[in-house]
Structure formats: C-alpha cells, structure tokens
Design a protein around this motif. Sequence first.
Motif, mmCIF file in Angstrom:
data_model
loop_
_atom_site.group_PDB
_atom_site.id
_atom_site.type_symbol
_atom_site.label_atom_id
_atom_site.label_comp_id
_atom_site.label_asym_id
_atom_site.label_seq_id
_atom_site.Cartn_x
_atom_site.Cartn_y
_atom_site.Cartn_z
ATOM 1 N N PRO A 14 0.829 -1.216 0.000
ATOM 2 C CA PRO A 14 0.000 0.000 0.000
ATOM 3 C C PRO A 14 0.861 1.263 0.000
ATOM 4 N N GLU A 15 0.452 2.246 -0.806
ATOM 5 C CA GLU A 15 1.105 3.555 -0.935
ATOM 6 C C GLU A 15 2.505 3.477 -1.559
ATOM 7 N N VAL A 16 2.948 2.265 -1.924
ATOM 8 C CA VAL A 16 4.253 2.112 -2.590
ATOM 9 C C VAL A 16 4.056 1.566 -3.995
ATOM 10 N N GLY A 17 3.130 0.600 -4.124
ATOM 11 C CA GLY A 17 2.858 0.011 -5.431
ATOM 12 C C GLY A 17 3.462 -1.370 -5.543
ATOM 13 N N THR A 18 3.886 -1.727 -6.746
ATOM 14 C CA THR A 18 4.450 -3.052 -7.011
ATOM 15 C C THR A 18 5.895 -3.108 -6.528
ATOM 16 N N VAL A 19 6.231 -4.187 -5.808
ATOM 17 C CA VAL A 19 7.590 -4.386 -5.290
ATOM 18 C C VAL A 19 8.060 -5.778 -5.696
ATOM 19 N N VAL A 20 9.294 -5.890 -6.175
ATOM 20 C CA VAL A 20 9.874 -7.197 -6.509
ATOM 21 C C VAL A 20 11.080 -7.453 -5.614
ATOM 22 N N GLY A 21 11.239 -8.705 -5.203
ATOM 23 C CA GLY A 21 12.392 -9.107 -4.404
ATOM 24 C C GLY A 21 13.243 -10.068 -5.191
ATOM 25 N N GLY A 22 14.550 -10.045 -4.946
ATOM 26 C CA GLY A 22 15.441 -10.956 -5.666
ATOM 27 C C GLY A 22 16.897 -10.610 -5.427
ATOM 28 N N THR A 23 17.746 -11.116 -6.314
ATOM 29 C CA THR A 23 19.200 -10.966 -6.179
ATOM 30 C C THR A 23 19.760 -10.309 -7.424
ATOM 31 N N LEU A 24 20.674 -9.367 -7.223
ATOM 32 C CA LEU A 24 21.373 -8.734 -8.352
ATOM 33 C C LEU A 24 22.558 -9.623 -8.705
ATOM 34 N N SER A 25 22.478 -10.325 -9.840
ATOM 35 C CA SER A 25 23.534 -11.278 -10.186
ATOM 36 C C SER A 25 24.729 -10.610 -10.859
ATOM 37 N N SER A 26 24.552 -9.431 -11.442
ATOM 38 C CA SER A 26 25.695 -8.718 -12.024
ATOM 39 C C SER A 26 25.368 -7.233 -12.151
ATOM 40 N N GLY A 27 26.418 -6.414 -12.255
ATOM 41 C CA GLY A 27 26.252 -4.974 -12.445
ATOM 42 C C GLY A 27 25.928 -4.220 -11.171
ATOM 43 N N ILE A 28 25.406 -3.006 -11.358
ATOM 44 C CA ILE A 28 25.013 -2.119 -10.264
ATOM 45 C C ILE A 28 23.620 -1.583 -10.576
ATOM 46 N N CYS A 29 22.776 -1.491 -9.559
ATOM 47 C CA CYS A 29 21.431 -0.948 -9.747
ATOM 48 C C CYS A 29 21.246 0.250 -8.825
ATOM 49 N N LYS A 30 20.787 1.370 -9.356
ATOM 50 C CA LYS A 30 20.618 2.593 -8.579
ATOM 51 C C LYS A 30 19.157 3.043 -8.592
ATOM 52 N N GLU A 31 18.812 3.829 -7.610
ATOM 53 C CA GLU A 31 17.485 4.448 -7.589
ATOM 54 C C GLU A 31 17.282 5.284 -8.835
ATOM 55 N N GLY A 32 16.094 5.195 -9.441
ATOM 56 C CA GLY A 32 15.791 6.005 -10.622
ATOM 57 C C GLY A 32 16.273 5.410 -11.926
ATOM 58 N N GLU A 33 16.920 4.235 -11.866
ATOM 59 C CA GLU A 33 17.465 3.622 -13.082
ATOM 60 C C GLU A 33 16.349 3.017 -13.937
#
Length: 608
Positions: A419-438
């Motif tokens: 609620p108030e956030v929307g869709t959320v996915v959980g998991g593992t980053l297997s390679s690279g870098i992930c940033k907010e807003g990407e």
Amino acid sequence: MDSRVSELFGGCCRPGGGGGGSLRGRPGAGASSGGSSSKGRKKNGRHRGGKANNPPYLPPEAEDGNIEYKLKLVNPSQYRFEHLVTQMKWRLQEGRGEAVYQIGVEDNGLLVGLSEEEMRASLKTLRRMAEKVGADITVLREREVDYDSDIPRKITEVLVRKVPDNQQFLDLRVAVLGNVDSGKSTLLGVLTQGELDNGRGRARLNLFRHLHEIQSGRTSSISFEILGFNSKGEVVNYSDSRTAEEICESSSKMITFIDLAGHHKYLKTTIFGLTSYCPDFAMLVVSANTGIAGTTREHLGLAMALKVPFFIVISKVDLCSKATVERTVKQLERILKQPGCNKLPLLVTSDDDAVTAAQQFAQSPNITPIFTLSSVSGENLELLKVFLNILPPLTNSKEQEELMQQLTEFQVDEIYTVPEVGTVVGGTLSSGICKEGENLVVGPTDDGKFLQLRVCSIQRNRSACRVLRAGQAATLALGHFDRSLLRKGMVMVSPEMNPTICSVFEAEIVLLFHATTFRKGFQVTVHVGNVRQTAVVEKIHGKDKLRTGEKAVVCFRFIKHPEYLKIGAKLLFREGVTKGIGHVTYIQAITIGENGLEQGLDAELVSF
C-alpha cells in the motif's frame, strides 16, 4: 560432473566427488604439503626437537586472501608502520571488510611464538594500525607453541573487521535445510530473537508467515531472518534492537538466514530457495533423537548437487542421552565419509574448534563442521555464534569488482503489492550495479517481450539503500507498474544487454534416479536459477533412453512460455522420484516478430 550412483537421494547419484581433504589449517598440515621454503625446512628441523608427529607449521602465507602472518610488530618505524597499514588495507579489501592476523608466525608458516612482552607490544601496534584504517580488532584465540626456548611462547589469532567504504555491511546468505520437525525455525528464532525456546516452539512463532504455519508448526514458505555482528564480534539481534533497521545500523557483518521448508510436499519451494536465492552456505539441521530421517538425505544431496558448502547442526540434544547424540554424530560421519560425499567431518566442541572450523570451511570444500546444540538449554549455542562471526565470504573483492563491471541483471524471485508504494519485486542482483531512478527492462513475458520500467527505490534488509551491487539481495519498488505482467523467473536487465530468450535448450545431465528408463517425451520440472517451469524431453543425443547414473546431452522444450537462460547455468530437474542435475550447454534463440514469437529453428545455437 560425477555420474556415480549414490544413496544421498535414496538410490540417487553421488553428485560431485572431490579429493579426500585434510585439516589444512592445523599445525602440522602444512609441512607435508611441500609448500614451505628450504629456509623454513631448516628451521623446522633445528627447532622441532625430534617431535616428528607434530611439526609446528601452518600452510605458507598466500599473497592473495585475507590471512596475514606476522612474526612480531614491536615498535616499527614510521615508514614501516605506514607500510603495515597499507598491507592491512589490502587484506581487508581481499576479505571484503575482514582480515585475520596470525601473530608469532613466520611467512613460511613456522609457528615461532612470542614472549608475553613481545606479544603485548605487537597487539598494541596492531590496534594502532586498525585505528588508522577505521577498523576494530578482536582476539580470537591464543595458544602456546613448543619452541626451543625456556620462556613460554605463544601465537595469537586476531580478527580485524571494518565496514567496507562502498557498502553498508558485509552480508552472507545461509540456507537452512533439514527434515520436518528437526528444529530449523526454532533455532533461527533463538539466534535472531536472543531468547531460548520453551520446548514447545515459542521461539519460532515470529518466523512464520501464514496462519496454517502457526497452527501446524511447519514452514511451507521461504522466510528471511537476520543476525548481525558488530565490528567487535558481538551479536546484534532483536533482543537489544527493536527493528531490522537498528540491527543493520549497528552491524558490520550480517548473516541472512533463508528458512526453507522441511516437509517433502514443499520440496519444490526448498529447491527454488536453493537455486534462486544463491546462498553462500547451507546449514543442515538434524534432530538428535531421530537422526538422518525423511528429507535429510535428499537435502544433503541437493546441497552437494548445487555445490553449496554446508555445515551440520545436530539439534535437540537436551532431549537425548549422550549415547544417542554420539550415535547420530557417527551416523552423519559415516555418510559424509562415503566415496560420493568425500567430506571430512569436524566435530566442534570448543571455541578453538569453532575458529578452526570457520577458517578451514571457507578454504577447503571438503571440511564439514558438525555442531551439537540445544535451542532450549542453550548448550553449545555460543559455539555456533563464534563460527558464524568468523565465517569469511566465499568471493573476494576482485571477483565482486568483475561482476560489478558487467551490465545490470536482477533476478525476480518474489512479487508484492505494498500500500502507498505500489508493485515491489524481491530478488538478487547477479551482475552490475542498480541505482534508484534507473531505467531497466523486465521479461520475458508470455509472448517473449521485455517491458520498460523504472526503479523508484531500493531496500536491503528492510532499510533504505541507494545503490545495489552484484551479489546483494534486495527489494525494488516499481511504482505503479502492473503486477499482473510480472511473474517469478523473470529478469530485470539493462536495456543495452539485448537479452536472448529461448523455449528450446540443451543441457548435459546426469540422471540421479529414475525408476525405469528416461525417454523422449518425458515431462520434468526444470529449475535453472530463479526459473522453474515444466519442460518436455525433445531428444536424447546419441541414445534412445537413459537409466539411473547415466550421462547424456538432452534437448528440452519449455511447455508454457520462453525463459531467459545462460550457457553454463546449473540445472536441476525432477518429477516424482525422478531427479537429475546438469548444466545448460546450448540455447536456441527466439526472435520476436510483429505477430509475436518466431522460433529460430535454423538459427545458430547461441552461447554467451
């Protein structure tokens, strides 16, 4: 891959052999390895005093890794001190924030030892070095050594820990396996809540996610629990922290336990947890009063098939006599020493054993530590905490840096609506870098397409995080992205990657167990990383059928929708009692036309 047949799956295969290892880290093991220098051998011959049975050696110091030998650190010059500090930074970087210093040991592994005064001065210097780099030190153990001297001499083992500059804390993932009612969730409840169990399962109540789990007392889903250690090696859990955020803020090392189901009917959930969440280690919990029963053997086989290093915890020792516990230990040791396992059991009975076990466990894949403890009386619980505190990461900083240089790839394991956030996915980053807003693309959908989306925010261990790095698990908020378009097994990748998907692929497999013969047309559930889907056998190359223990290259076709696979990915398949392991060797790429999917039947087999 080993094609011999083993009993680990109840008449299945003995996955992966490995040489019969030895306790390399103990004094005496290094001398016979042929790794010491001629200089070291002379010293050994001169000072051993004829004690051929116990040559005072460790393995020679390695240039890489996070273990450093120092004979003494008494009043170094300023130039020497700066050099030592630089060396400490290197060892901390190799251990991703952790290093172990052996004081009183020469570079070739000879245990010389220091007098009380020299040791005090050396530890003072080591403390100054740690302060210079912003780290803390903890003395793990001290032991006296036999050396030609009238003065008592000893060596000291010191843990140096510092939170790496580029991350919040060092994170290790431990999958918890074992038969139903072996005490897995209760043990995790005691470790993470800081309170002993009452003997009726009170400690596990906070771990359950569903009402039926509370009512039956049996885990049916995958849950995550965290246990922290601060820079001084002290436990940080919910007993002195109200929230997960407080635990994360106070910890420099975090153990994330993945609590998996023990009952056989939830086996697909357990396999998904092992293949998808990429655990660093596995903890196999065995009840002392029942021994190896039910799915214990199967879980042990799964850990070996997927090459996940595992250690064993024998729980409920308060319910049994000493003879019963010893019988369970011997039963485990017998199975671990079988040719298919080729493991070297190490029973942990003291703090010294726990330190040795942690270091050898990470260095040698054949060492299997065994703990005997009780979640009710608390017996030997501290030994497990010492072990977890010292347990080093499997990958060094160089390997992580190489993964971070690659394009972003995030495996989708869980999907929520908050609620108030929307869709959320959980998991593992297997390679690279992930940033907010990407901006990333997610897929493949049922028609093989990848959809654009934006990462709104990131959370690790329930606390906000700006940047996610390769190997880390997290949840990503996707805003108002339509949840119905997502499913487990998808990947979120960088748009530049141009991901290749397939419905048809080939794998080199070993059939671990099948009641009759494995033929064309047989349907199995295939697990590859976070992908879990039914596939049909299209062709067995060079053979008409397969029997238990045989190896072949098999062509599979997914029956529902295409998936994103990589060459070399570990594969596990099952159907009833039928089980097999292998790795992906070829994928047949799919091209996407205007009318949906077009199978590239004549296309080259794509390899990455």
